[in-house]
Design a protein around this motif. Sequence first.
Motif, PDB file in Angstrom:
ATOM      1  N   PRO A  31      36.089  41.806  42.288  1.00 10.24           N
ATOM      2  CA  PRO A  31      36.877  40.603  42.009  1.00 10.24           C
ATOM      3  C   PRO A  31      36.167  39.318  42.423  1.00 10.24           C
ATOM      4  CG  PRO A  31      37.853  41.847  43.844  1.00 10.24           C
ATOM      5  CD  PRO A  31      36.565  42.523  43.473  1.00 10.24           C
TER       6      PRO A  31
ATOM      7  N   LEU B 258      39.782  35.423  45.576  1.00 10.87           N
ATOM      8  CA  LEU B 258      41.196  35.749  45.384  1.00 10.87           C
ATOM      9  C   LEU B 258      42.093  34.811  46.176  1.00 10.87           C
ATOM     10  CD1 LEU B 258      40.736  39.585  45.905  1.00 10.87           C
ATOM     11  CD2 LEU B 258      41.146  38.428  43.707  1.00 10.87           C
TER      12      LEU B 258
ATOM     13  N   LEU C 285      41.155  33.968  41.270  1.00 10.39           N
ATOM     14  CA  LEU C 285      42.016  34.949  40.600  1.00 10.39           C
ATOM     15  C   LEU C 285      43.228  35.217  41.496  1.00 10.39           C
ATOM     16  CD1 LEU C 285      42.168  37.148  38.227  1.00 10.39           C
ATOM     17  CD2 LEU C 285      41.221  38.739  39.914  1.00 10.39           C
TER      18      LEU C 285
ATOM     19  N   LEU D  11      44.807  40.668  40.135  1.00  9.32           N
ATOM     20  CA  LEU D  11      43.864  41.695  40.588  1.00  9.32           C
ATOM     21  C   LEU D  11      44.567  43.051  40.686  1.00  9.32           C
ATOM     22  CD1 LEU D  11      41.151  42.736  41.699  1.00  9.32           C
ATOM     23  CD2 LEU D  11      42.087  42.340  43.979  1.00  9.32           C
TER      24      LEU D  11
ATOM     25  N   VAL E 266      36.028  41.516  37.745  1.00  7.72           N
ATOM     26  CA  VAL E 266      37.367  41.064  37.369  1.00  7.72           C
ATOM     27  C   VAL E 266      37.571  39.625  37.843  1.00  7.72           C
ATOM     28  CG1 VAL E 266      38.424  42.279  39.337  1.00  7.72           C
ATOM     29  CG2 VAL E 266      39.874  41.473  37.498  1.00  7.72           C
ATOM     30  N   GLY E 267      37.926  38.768  36.883  1.00  5.74           N
ATOM     31  CA  GLY E 267      38.142  37.348  37.176  1.00  5.74           C
ATOM     32  C   GLY E 267      38.858  36.718  35.998  1.00  5.74           C
TER      33      GLY E 267
END
Length: 332
Positions: free
Chosen positions: A179, A182, A228, A233, A261-262
Amino acid sequence: MSEPGVTEPDQQELAKLRNGKIFVAGHRGMVGSALVRRLDRAGCENLLLRTHSQLDLENQQQVLDFIQSEKPDFVFIAAARVGGIQANNSNPAEFIYSNLMIATNLINAAWKASVQRLLFLGSSCIYPKHAPQPMSEDSLLTGTLEPTNEAYAIAKIAGIKLCESYNRQYGTDFRSLMPTNLYGPNDNFDLKTSHVLPALIRKFHEAKTNDSDTVEVWGSGTPKREFLHVDDLADACLYVSCLPGFVYTENIDQRLSHLNVGTGQDLTIAELAYKIKDTVGYEGNIRFNPSYPDGTPRKLLDVSKLNGLGWKAGIELSAGLRSTYDWYLQNQ
Ligand code: GFB
């Protein structure tokens, strides 16, 4: 962008998850608690949760005994020692040691106990400081890391390589998700150890409450970051753990080592500061303090692979900031 959860996970794989016993390591943290909420919402009822005092994840024997006696079907590694730029820069020994121990103990125990599937979470700081932007999964190990978080990054790279090595040698199904930065409920709002987003929420809120005329923002304000929401997430974690064939494609070259992941969008720290100032409703001034480190100039993730597999982030930054500020007001 779609709402989180609109992209439905594979139903057959989801049924396996629902019927299985799931260990969420680190369930009290920002990521782990979001994951528990998401799994609950997906109808996963058999969650195995342990606090730090019940299970020390840095203790090899405790982890081995626990995993071997409970025999979870699925393991999510949301536990980690995390912190912002200053915490990473000042405590590299703790960051490398704790994160290596947590990853090594859990991944090895999961293999020994024949855990069906494991999801390891890393960070975008695994990529080189000057990696081409946006940073694709292929940038891993192509250059020198950012010094302020090198220790943490090395531990997270080791986690990816542990998963990959067990998969290659023992045919396990251990997946890694990386990620970007966050934020969200249960974040750390301590000004010395937190990341920029919660730190600025607190600083602007306190300045507004105390009628201070200036808020200090560390560094030059020019570095760019991607943010994010942790609920996005958690949704991605569920989606990725339900992807059929993440590890097992016949062609070894097409096996995924890890996935980014973003949101695919970033902004400067100065832009973030002004957005948070507006969200909080603070009317004073901002002063940038360049005596603090900037860290990586930019770390925008290339999220095309995960997008291509059917998942996209759904929470816009403005809405995420608003709800996180509301959470802060209720829980500070
Ligand atoms: O979020 P942050 O601490 O971590 O800082 P990194 C991001 C940027 O915000 C840096 C600036 O350029 C900071 O100098 N900044 C401005 C502030 N004001 C503040 C403030 O009040 N507090 C903080 N903390 N920063 C971390 C890594 O890097 O990101 C970890 O150290 C991990 O390993 C994590 O990867 C996601 O984005 O620079």
